[in-house]
Design an enzyme around this catalytic site. Structure first.
Site, PDB file in Angstrom:
ATOM      1  N   ASP A   1      98.910  24.530 -66.476  1.00  0.00           N
ATOM      2  CA  ASP A   1      98.775  24.831 -65.035  1.00  0.00           C
ATOM      3  C   ASP A   1      99.607  26.050 -64.609  1.00  0.00           C
ATOM      4  OD1 ASP A   1     101.328  23.880 -65.176  1.00  0.00           O
ATOM      5  OD2 ASP A   1     100.998  22.101 -63.938  1.00  0.00           O
ATOM      6  N   GLY A   2     100.288  26.673 -65.563  1.00  0.00           N
ATOM      7  CA  GLY A   2     101.003  27.912 -65.235  1.00  0.00           C
ATOM      8  C   GLY A   2     102.505  27.755 -65.092  1.00  0.00           C
TER       9      GLY A   2
ATOM     10  N   LYS B   1     113.095  61.757 -48.390  1.00  0.00           N
ATOM     11  CA  LYS B   1     111.715  61.315 -48.208  1.00  0.00           C
ATOM     12  C   LYS B   1     111.647  60.295 -47.072  1.00  0.00           C
ATOM     13  CE  LYS B   1     111.875  57.218 -51.096  1.00  0.00           C
ATOM     14  NZ  LYS B   1     111.958  56.700 -52.427  1.00  0.00           N
TER      15      LYS B   1
HETATM   16  C1  R5P Z   1     113.959  53.862 -53.615  1.00  0.00           C
HETATM   17  O1  R5P Z   1     114.754  54.244 -52.778  1.00  0.00           O
HETATM   18  C2  R5P Z   1     114.158  53.971 -55.086  1.00  0.00           C
HETATM   19  O2  R5P Z   1     115.349  54.610 -55.400  1.00  0.00           O
HETATM   20  C3  R5P Z   1     113.004  54.699 -55.741  1.00  0.00           C
HETATM   21  O3  R5P Z   1     113.007  56.038 -55.313  1.00  0.00           O
HETATM   22  C4  R5P Z   1     111.693  54.069 -55.390  1.00  0.00           C
HETATM   23  O4  R5P Z   1     111.770  52.682 -55.428  1.00  0.00           O
HETATM   24  C5  R5P Z   1     110.609  54.533 -56.311  1.00  0.00           C
HETATM   25  O5  R5P Z   1     109.421  53.932 -55.904  1.00  0.00           O
HETATM   26  P1  R5P Z   1     108.048  54.677 -56.055  1.00  0.00           P
HETATM   27  O6  R5P Z   1     107.930  55.089 -57.480  1.00  0.00           O
HETATM   28  O7  R5P Z   1     107.019  53.656 -55.663  1.00  0.00           O
HETATM   29  O8  R5P Z   1     108.058  55.828 -55.110  1.00  0.00           O
END
Ligand code: R5P
Length: 295
Positions: free
Chosen positions: A34-35, A188
């Site tokens: 069942d996992g 980012k």
């Molecule tokens: C986030 O702040 C981490 O340091 C990585 O930059 C992030 O988790 C990378 O995720 P992905 O490859 O999905 O952009």
């Protein structure tokens, strides 16, 4: 001390045992029809200290639960002390409640490890070292990036070290300063609704003709390093490579990174011993040296 390989990261566990000069043992493990996971810790742990090694890559929840089973099993088998080494800690990025109603998943994981019976906890490159404070016991945060990055740097002529977000800036700065290299950081922004990534801030960097090495703690979808690679190529970089610790490589991450022109991807064996299309560095000796004064 016995090093006990759980259900993931056993290659690293064996390497750490070898480097520490400790006995290695593995759990008896199978999946019920069942996992559900069945797991048994060998009786040889009785009276000995045990270091349980478990990586928490996909399927994270199952790996986490199996870790709890191993901890409880080791205590039930009469281990003198139970310690844990987590080569990759899942849920580390949800280290606070970013919006009302969200859990602090990192705290849940660390609380439960302690509750299950771990006395000391070592983690390889947790997303932020500070989050280990959620664990109510001794902790060790092991930064394997200096080791992994130096292996990447050996193969690149005068690389420019690039942090793809502010979270990676300290790590990139440390690597660059240790090797007297130029470095820089971009920042980012990730959409909380669909996870898409765009560059929020990118100061001018002299990347024309440079070989860029992007440094990050983990690669999941690849979106973060792909944005950074686009930025570097846009600024005239001659080549872009990536060094990270945890290569989670979800979905088509690898293909997408290659399509973005990333020449090579180097990572640690915190997840797998081998990954097609990537170079994996064995960090077991480095981890064992870091652990020797801790456990
Ligand atoms: C986030 O702040 C981490 O340091 C990585 O930059 C992030 O988790 C990378 O995720 P992905 O490859 O999905 O952009």
């Amino acid at each position: 001390m016995i090093v006990l390989g759980c259900t993931a990261g056993t290659g690293l566990a064996e390497g750490v045992a070898r480097e520490l000069g400790s006995r290695y043992a593995s759990v008896d493990y199978r999946i019920f029809p069942d996992g559900e996971s069945y797991l048994k810790v060998p009786s040889e742990v009785k009276g000995d200290d045990v270091l349980i090694v478990q990586s928490m890559n996909s399927p994270q929840d199952k790996r986490f639960f199996e870790m709890l089973e191993a901890i409880d099993g080791a205590n039930n088998a009469g281990a003198a002390h139970v310690y844990a080494l987590i080569p990759y800690l899942a849920y580390a990025r949800q280290d606070k409640s970013f919006a009302e109603g969200e859990p602090i998943s990192a705290k849940i994981v660390l609380d439960h490890l302690r509750y299950a019976g771990v006395e000391k906890l070592a983690v390889v490159n947790p997303h932020k070292s500070k989050e280990l404070d959620y664990f109510r016991g001794s902790t060790l945060s092991i930064d394997a990036m200096p080791y992994v990055a130096s292996r990447a740097i050996e193969e690149i002529e005068n690389p420019f070290i690039l942090a793809p977000d502010n979270g990676a800036a300290e790590m990139a700065k440390g690597v660059a300063e240790a090797h007297s290299l130029d470095w820089g950081t971009i920042d980012k922004e990730r959409s909380r609704s669909d996870g898409s990534i765009k560059i929020k801030e990118a100061p001018n960097m002299a990347l024309k003709g440079r070989n860029v090495l992007i440094i990050d703690d983990m690669i999941s979808s690849g979106g973060t390093v792909i944005q950074a690679a686009k930025f570097a190529f846009g600024a005239g970089a001659a080549s872009v490579r990536v060094a990270a610790i945890h290569l989670l490589l979800a979905g088509n991450a690898l293909g997408a990174m290659k399509d973005a022109g990333i020449e090579s991807i180097l990572g640690a064996n915190s997840i797998e011993e081998e990954i097609d299309g990537c170079k994996i560095i064995d960090i077991s000796g480095f981890i064992a040296r870091a652990l020797s004064a801790f456990v």
